[in-house]
Design a protein around this motif. Sequence first.
Motif, PDB file in Angstrom:
ATOM      1  N   TYR A 194      -2.870  -4.617  -3.989  1.00 39.89           N
ATOM      2  CA  TYR A 194      -4.253  -4.976  -3.652  1.00 39.89           C
ATOM      3  C   TYR A 194      -4.539  -6.468  -3.807  1.00 39.89           C
ATOM      4  CZ  TYR A 194      -9.358  -5.054  -4.156  1.00 39.89           C
ATOM      5  OH  TYR A 194     -10.682  -5.340  -4.023  1.00 39.89           O
TER       6      TYR A 194
ATOM      7  N   MET B 176       1.122   3.356 -12.268  1.00 43.56           N
ATOM      8  CA  MET B 176       0.345   3.523 -11.039  1.00 43.56           C
ATOM      9  C   MET B 176      -0.604   2.341 -10.874  1.00 43.56           C
ATOM     10  SD  MET B 176      -0.566   7.540 -10.750  1.00 43.56           S
ATOM     11  CE  MET B 176      -0.540   8.240 -12.360  1.00 43.56           C
TER      12      MET B 176
ATOM     13  N   SER C 177       2.641   1.919  -3.502  1.00 42.48           N
ATOM     14  CA  SER C 177       1.812   2.521  -4.541  1.00 42.48           C
ATOM     15  C   SER C 177       1.434   3.949  -4.166  1.00 42.48           C
ATOM     16  CB  SER C 177       0.572   1.675  -4.829  1.00 42.48           C
ATOM     17  OG  SER C 177      -0.245   1.598  -3.698  1.00 42.48           O
ATOM     18  N   PHE C 178       1.206   4.173  -2.880  1.00 48.48           N
ATOM     19  CA  PHE C 178       0.875   5.537  -2.450  1.00 48.48           C
ATOM     20  C   PHE C 178       2.021   6.496  -2.758  1.00 48.48           C
ATOM     21  CE2 PHE C 178       1.063   8.870   0.807  1.00 48.48           C
ATOM     22  CZ  PHE C 178      -0.160   9.481   0.590  1.00 48.48           C
TER      23      PHE C 178
ATOM     24  N   VAL D 220       0.839  -1.201   0.000  1.00 46.16           N
ATOM     25  CA  VAL D 220       0.000   0.000   0.000  1.00 46.16           C
ATOM     26  C   VAL D 220       0.871   1.247   0.000  1.00 46.16           C
ATOM     27  CG1 VAL D 220      -1.705   1.318   1.302  1.00 46.16           C
ATOM     28  CG2 VAL D 220      -1.929  -1.161   1.118  1.00 46.16           C
TER      29      VAL D 220
ATOM     30  N   GLY E   5      -0.637  -0.352  -7.774  1.00 41.31           N
ATOM     31  CA  GLY E   5      -1.896  -0.442  -7.035  1.00 41.31           C
ATOM     32  C   GLY E   5      -2.424  -1.865  -7.025  1.00 41.31           C
ATOM     33  N   TRP E   6      -2.374  -2.492  -8.181  1.00 46.25           N
ATOM     34  CA  TRP E   6      -2.875  -3.866  -8.295  1.00 46.25           C
ATOM     35  C   TRP E   6      -1.985  -4.831  -7.509  1.00 46.25           C
ATOM     36  CZ3 TRP E   6      -6.859  -6.671  -8.901  1.00 46.25           C
ATOM     37  CH2 TRP E   6      -6.779  -8.005  -9.316  1.00 46.25           C
TER      38      TRP E   6
END
Length: 314
Positions: free
Chosen positions: A85, A77, A19-20, A16, A81-82
Motif C-alpha cells: 500500500y 499480514m 498480500s492477498f 497487492v 499489506g503495508w
Amino acid sequence: MYSSEITQASNFVKGVDTSFLIILGISFFFLIFLTVLMLVFIYKYNRKRNPKATQIEGSTKLEVLWTVIPFLLTMLMFYFGWAGYKPMLKAPDDAMEVTVYGRMWNFMFEYENGKRTDTLFLPKDKPVKLNLVAMDVLHSLYIPAFRVKQDMVPGKENNFMWFEPQKKGTYELFCAEYCGLQHSYMYSYVKVMEDSSFQSWMVDTTQVVAENIESPTATGRRIMQNIGCFACHTVDGSKLVGPSFKGIWGEEVTVTTGGEKRQVLVDEEYIRRSIFDPNADIVDGFNKGLMLSYEGQLSEEDVENIIEYLKTLH
Ligand code: CUA
C-alpha cells in the motif's frame, strides 16, 4: 475484447496480489487445520469413548503459543499489506496528470491539454496521476487490472490515485460506490497504448468527443435516463417491460408489423421508428401499446446521440 479482472497490468499488481495470496493462504491453512482438528476431537472425545468428563487445568505453554502465533501471523499480514500500500501514497513528480470527473452516472477524463474523453487513454510505462473530482455524490474509481481503487469524495481536495500501466490493452473501469439508481451503468474502459501513439492521439483534437463536457455517447445515455427509457429497457441483456438494448445495433430482430411477422435490421431508421412510432413494429415476446411515442419531445440531435449510445452496447 477487453481483458478480465485477473489481468496484471500495473506496477501495483505484485504488492497487492502478494498480500492477498498470503492472507488467503493463512486463512485456507486454518480452515483446513481447524476443520480436521474438530473432526478428530468429535471422534476422539465423544461420549462413548469418554463417558466421564474431566476437568482440565490451564496450560501456560498453550496460552503462550496461541497468543504468540496469531500475533506473528497478524504482523506478517500487516507487513505485506503495508508494503503493497505504501508506494500508492505518493505519486512520482514526473507523473502525467489526468483529472477524472465522476457524476451520476458517468466518468469524464480531462488531459493536461484540455482534451476530454469518456474512455481513459493512457501511455504504457509512464506514471499517471489521476486527480479525482466527484461532482455530486460519492463515487469510487476502480480499475481491477491495475489493482487500484479510490473513493471520490465531493469537496475533498488533493484526492488522487497513481499507477503505471505496464501492458497494452483495454481494461474495465468501474464506479465501486453505490451512487444511485444507475450506479451499475457507471463504468468505462482504460485503453493503454504505446507512448508514441498516445502522444499523437493526445494532440489530435479531431478526436475530441466533447467540446463542452460530454461525449455524444454520454449525452445519449443521459437523455435516455432523463426521459426514463431505463425503467423498461436494460442495457445488460435482461428482459424488463421492453427489449434490452444490449447487442441490438446492426442485428436483425423478429417483429410483427400489421399482423405480419418479419425480420428487420436494427439501424438508424428502425431506432427512429421505435422512438416516434413505437407500436408500428412489435418485437417478438413483447406487448403492444406499452410504449408511447416521443414525438415532439426529442430533437433530431437527441436521437442521433441516443443512437451513438446504443451503438456502444455490444
Ligand atoms: Cu458512481 Cu456508483
